[in-house]
Design an enzyme around this catalytic site. Sequence first.
Site, PDB file in Angstrom:
ATOM      1  N   CYS A  81       0.472  -0.617  -0.036  1.00  0.00           N
ATOM      2  CA  CYS A  81      -0.243   0.387   0.003  1.00  0.00           C
ATOM      3  C   CYS A  81       1.627   1.180  -0.013  1.00  0.00           C
ATOM      4  O   CYS A  81       1.697   1.396   0.882  1.00  0.00           O
ATOM      5  CB  CYS A  81      -0.806   0.693   1.346  1.00  0.00           C
ATOM      6  N   CYS A  84       0.387   3.643   3.619  1.00  0.00           N
ATOM      7  CA  CYS A  84       0.707   3.122   4.944  1.00  0.00           C
ATOM      8  C   CYS A  84       2.064   1.446   4.593  1.00  0.00           C
ATOM      9  O   CYS A  84       2.461   1.291   6.272  1.00  0.00           O
ATOM     10  CB  CYS A  84      -0.030   1.921   5.553  1.00  0.00           C
ATOM     11  N   CYS A 129      -6.886  -0.908   1.718  1.00  0.00           N
ATOM     12  CA  CYS A 129      -6.005  -1.695   1.995  1.00  0.00           C
ATOM     13  C   CYS A 129      -6.925  -1.612   4.014  1.00  0.00           C
ATOM     14  O   CYS A 129      -7.491  -0.930   4.266  1.00  0.00           O
ATOM     15  CB  CYS A 129      -5.195  -0.258   3.071  1.00  0.00           C
ATOM     16  N   CYS A 132      -4.700   1.271   6.809  1.00  0.00           N
ATOM     17  CA  CYS A 132      -4.443   2.713   6.456  1.00  0.00           C
ATOM     18  C   CYS A 132      -6.605   2.909   5.860  1.00  0.00           C
ATOM     19  O   CYS A 132      -6.671   3.772   5.836  1.00  0.00           O
ATOM     20  CB  CYS A 132      -4.005   3.680   5.798  1.00  0.00           C
ATOM     21  N   CYS A 152      -8.440  -5.014  -9.733  1.00  0.00           N
ATOM     22  CA  CYS A 152      -7.737  -4.420 -10.853  1.00  0.00           C
ATOM     23  C   CYS A 152      -7.336  -2.885  -9.248  1.00  0.00           C
ATOM     24  O   CYS A 152      -8.683  -2.585  -8.858  1.00  0.00           O
ATOM     25  CB  CYS A 152      -9.122  -4.044 -11.609  1.00  0.00           C
TER      26      CYS A 152
HETATM   27 ZN   LIG Z   1      -2.307   0.643   3.735  1.00  0.00          ZN
END
Ligand SMILES: [Zn+2]
Length: 163
Positions: A81, A84, A129, A132, A152
Amino acid sequence: MNRRDFVLSGSALLGLAWASPTVLAQSLAPRPDKIVPFELSESEWRERLSEARFDILREEGTERAHSSPLNDEKRAGEYRCAGCDLALFTSDMKYDSGTGWPSFFEVIDGHVGTKTDFKLFLPRTEYHCKRCDGHQGHVFDDGPEPTGKRWCNNGLALKFVPS
Ligand SMILES: [Zn+2]
Protein backbone atom coordinates in the site's frame (compact mmCIF):
# COMPACT_ATOMS: atom_id res chain seq x y z
CA MET A 1 -3.45 -30.75 48.99
CA ASN A 2 -7.11 -31.26 49.87
CA ARG A 3 -9.51 -33.26 47.78
CA ARG A 4 -11.05 -30.19 46.12
CA ASP A 5 -7.67 -28.92 44.97
CA PHE A 6 -6.79 -32.34 43.69
CA VAL A 7 -9.95 -32.56 41.62
CA LEU A 8 -9.41 -29.07 40.22
CA SER A 9 -5.79 -29.61 39.25
CA GLY A 10 -6.67 -33.04 37.86
CA SER A 11 -9.30 -31.56 35.55
CA ALA A 12 -6.99 -28.70 34.63
CA LEU A 13 -4.36 -31.26 33.59
CA LEU A 14 -6.93 -33.20 31.61
CA GLY A 15 -8.01 -29.98 29.95
CA LEU A 16 -4.44 -29.21 28.99
CA ALA A 17 -3.83 -32.67 27.63
CA TRP A 18 -6.98 -32.40 25.57
CA ALA A 19 -6.33 -28.88 24.35
CA SER A 20 -2.64 -29.07 23.47
CA PRO A 21 -2.95 -30.72 20.02
CA THR A 22 -5.46 -28.03 19.02
CA VAL A 23 -3.29 -25.23 20.35
CA LEU A 24 -0.33 -26.67 18.47
CA ALA A 25 -2.31 -26.94 15.21
CA GLN A 26 -3.45 -23.33 15.55
CA SER A 27 0.04 -22.02 16.11
CA LEU A 28 1.31 -23.86 13.02
CA ALA A 29 -1.51 -22.81 10.70
CA PRO A 30 -0.87 -19.65 8.67
CA ARG A 31 -3.10 -16.84 9.82
CA PRO A 32 -3.37 -13.19 8.88
CA ASP A 33 -1.24 -10.83 10.96
CA LYS A 34 -3.09 -8.67 13.39
CA ILE A 35 -3.65 -5.37 11.61
CA VAL A 36 -3.26 -2.27 13.76
CA PRO A 37 -5.14 0.63 12.12
CA PHE A 38 -3.01 3.48 10.75
CA GLU A 39 -4.96 6.74 10.90
CA LEU A 40 -3.98 10.27 9.89
CA SER A 41 -5.90 13.51 9.52
CA GLU A 42 -6.65 14.80 6.02
CA SER A 43 -3.85 17.39 6.24
CA GLU A 44 -1.37 14.74 7.41
CA TRP A 45 -2.34 12.55 4.45
CA ARG A 46 -1.87 15.50 2.08
CA GLU A 47 1.58 16.01 3.48
CA ARG A 48 2.47 12.32 3.21
CA LEU A 49 1.14 11.66 -0.31
CA SER A 50 1.55 13.26 -3.72
CA GLU A 51 -1.60 14.91 -5.07
CA ALA A 52 -2.18 12.04 -7.50
CA ARG A 53 -1.80 9.39 -4.80
CA PHE A 54 -4.02 11.37 -2.43
CA ASP A 55 -6.76 11.55 -5.06
CA ILE A 56 -6.77 7.76 -5.45
CA LEU A 57 -6.09 6.56 -1.92
CA ARG A 58 -8.15 9.09 0.04
CA GLU A 59 -10.80 10.21 -2.50
CA GLU A 60 -11.34 6.92 -4.38
CA GLY A 61 -10.05 8.34 -7.65
CA THR A 62 -8.99 6.16 -10.60
CA GLU A 63 -5.81 6.65 -12.59
CA ARG A 64 -5.82 6.68 -16.40
CA ALA A 65 -5.58 3.17 -17.92
CA HIS A 66 -2.08 2.19 -19.15
CA SER A 67 -0.52 5.02 -17.12
CA SER A 68 1.21 2.92 -14.45
CA PRO A 69 4.75 1.58 -14.89
CA LEU A 70 3.64 -1.28 -12.61
CA ASN A 71 1.62 -2.73 -15.51
CA ASP A 72 4.89 -4.01 -16.95
CA GLU A 73 6.53 -4.92 -13.65
CA LYS A 74 7.55 -8.61 -13.86
CA ARG A 75 10.17 -8.91 -11.12
CA ALA A 76 9.65 -10.98 -7.98
CA GLY A 77 8.63 -8.93 -4.98
CA GLU A 78 5.80 -7.41 -3.00
CA TYR A 79 3.20 -4.82 -3.84
CA ARG A 80 2.58 -2.65 -0.79
CA CYS A 81 0.00 0.00 0.00
CA ALA A 82 1.44 3.40 -0.99
CA GLY A 83 -0.32 4.92 2.03
CA CYS A 84 1.00 2.76 4.87
CA ASP A 85 3.35 0.11 3.41
CA LEU A 86 1.18 -2.93 4.23
CA ALA A 87 1.88 -5.73 1.72
CA LEU A 88 -1.29 -6.39 -0.31
CA PHE A 89 -0.06 -8.65 -3.12
CA THR A 90 3.02 -10.66 -4.07
CA SER A 91 4.40 -10.93 -7.60
CA ASP A 92 3.06 -14.54 -7.88
CA MET A 93 -0.48 -13.16 -7.61
CA LYS A 94 -0.06 -10.76 -10.58
CA TYR A 95 -1.16 -11.42 -14.13
CA ASP A 96 -1.59 -9.43 -17.32
CA SER A 97 -5.31 -8.69 -17.63
CA GLY A 98 -4.85 -6.39 -20.65
CA THR A 99 -7.03 -3.76 -18.95
CA GLY A 100 -4.24 -1.21 -18.44
CA TRP A 101 -4.22 -1.50 -14.64
CA PRO A 102 -2.02 -3.77 -12.52
CA SER A 103 -4.13 -6.88 -11.93
CA PHE A 104 -3.95 -9.74 -9.49
CA PHE A 105 -5.94 -12.96 -9.16
CA GLU A 106 -5.41 -13.15 -5.41
CA VAL A 107 -4.78 -10.82 -2.50
CA ILE A 108 -2.85 -11.41 0.74
CA ASP A 109 -5.42 -12.86 3.09
CA GLY A 110 -6.86 -10.38 5.57
CA HIS A 111 -5.00 -7.34 4.21
CA VAL A 112 -7.88 -5.69 2.32
CA GLY A 113 -11.47 -4.85 3.14
CA THR A 114 -14.29 -4.52 0.62
CA LYS A 115 -17.47 -2.52 0.23
CA THR A 116 -20.10 -2.05 -2.46
CA ASP A 117 -19.64 1.10 -4.53
CA PHE A 118 -22.61 2.62 -6.38
CA LYS A 119 -20.68 5.32 -8.26
CA LEU A 120 -21.47 3.80 -11.63
CA PHE A 121 -24.83 2.48 -12.80
CA LEU A 122 -23.92 -1.10 -11.82
CA PRO A 123 -22.72 -1.69 -8.29
CA ARG A 124 -19.05 -2.68 -8.03
CA THR A 125 -16.99 -4.09 -5.20
CA GLU A 126 -14.48 -1.55 -3.99
CA TYR A 127 -11.50 -2.73 -1.92
CA HIS A 128 -9.13 -0.84 0.32
CA CYS A 129 -6.09 -1.39 2.50
CA LYS A 130 -7.12 -2.92 5.79
CA ARG A 131 -4.60 -0.87 7.77
CA CYS A 132 -5.02 2.73 6.48
CA ASP A 133 -8.35 2.35 4.65
CA GLY A 134 -6.73 3.70 1.46
CA HIS A 135 -8.73 2.95 -1.69
CA GLN A 136 -6.91 0.52 -3.99
CA GLY A 137 -9.31 -0.54 -6.74
CA HIS A 138 -12.24 -2.82 -7.58
CA VAL A 139 -12.55 -6.60 -7.66
CA PHE A 140 -14.35 -8.39 -10.50
CA ASP A 141 -15.36 -11.99 -11.17
CA ASP A 142 -13.67 -12.30 -14.59
CA GLY A 143 -10.18 -13.25 -13.42
CA PRO A 144 -8.20 -16.39 -14.24
CA GLU A 145 -8.16 -19.73 -12.41
CA PRO A 146 -7.79 -20.76 -9.65
CA THR A 147 -9.72 -17.90 -8.00
CA GLY A 148 -11.66 -16.40 -10.93
CA LYS A 149 -11.07 -12.97 -9.37
CA ARG A 150 -9.55 -9.87 -10.93
CA TRP A 151 -8.24 -7.42 -8.34
CA CYS A 152 -7.90 -4.34 -10.54
CA ASN A 153 -5.56 -1.95 -8.74
CA ASN A 154 -4.47 1.61 -9.27
CA GLY A 155 -0.70 1.53 -9.76
CA LEU A 156 -0.34 4.80 -7.83
CA ALA A 157 -1.96 3.20 -4.78
CA LEU A 158 0.90 0.65 -4.67
CA LYS A 159 4.63 0.61 -4.10
CA PHE A 160 6.59 -2.27 -5.59
CA VAL A 161 9.39 -3.66 -3.43
CA PRO A 162 11.60 -6.16 -5.33
CA SER A 163 12.68 -9.16 -3.26
ZN1 LIG B 1 -2.54 1.18 3.65
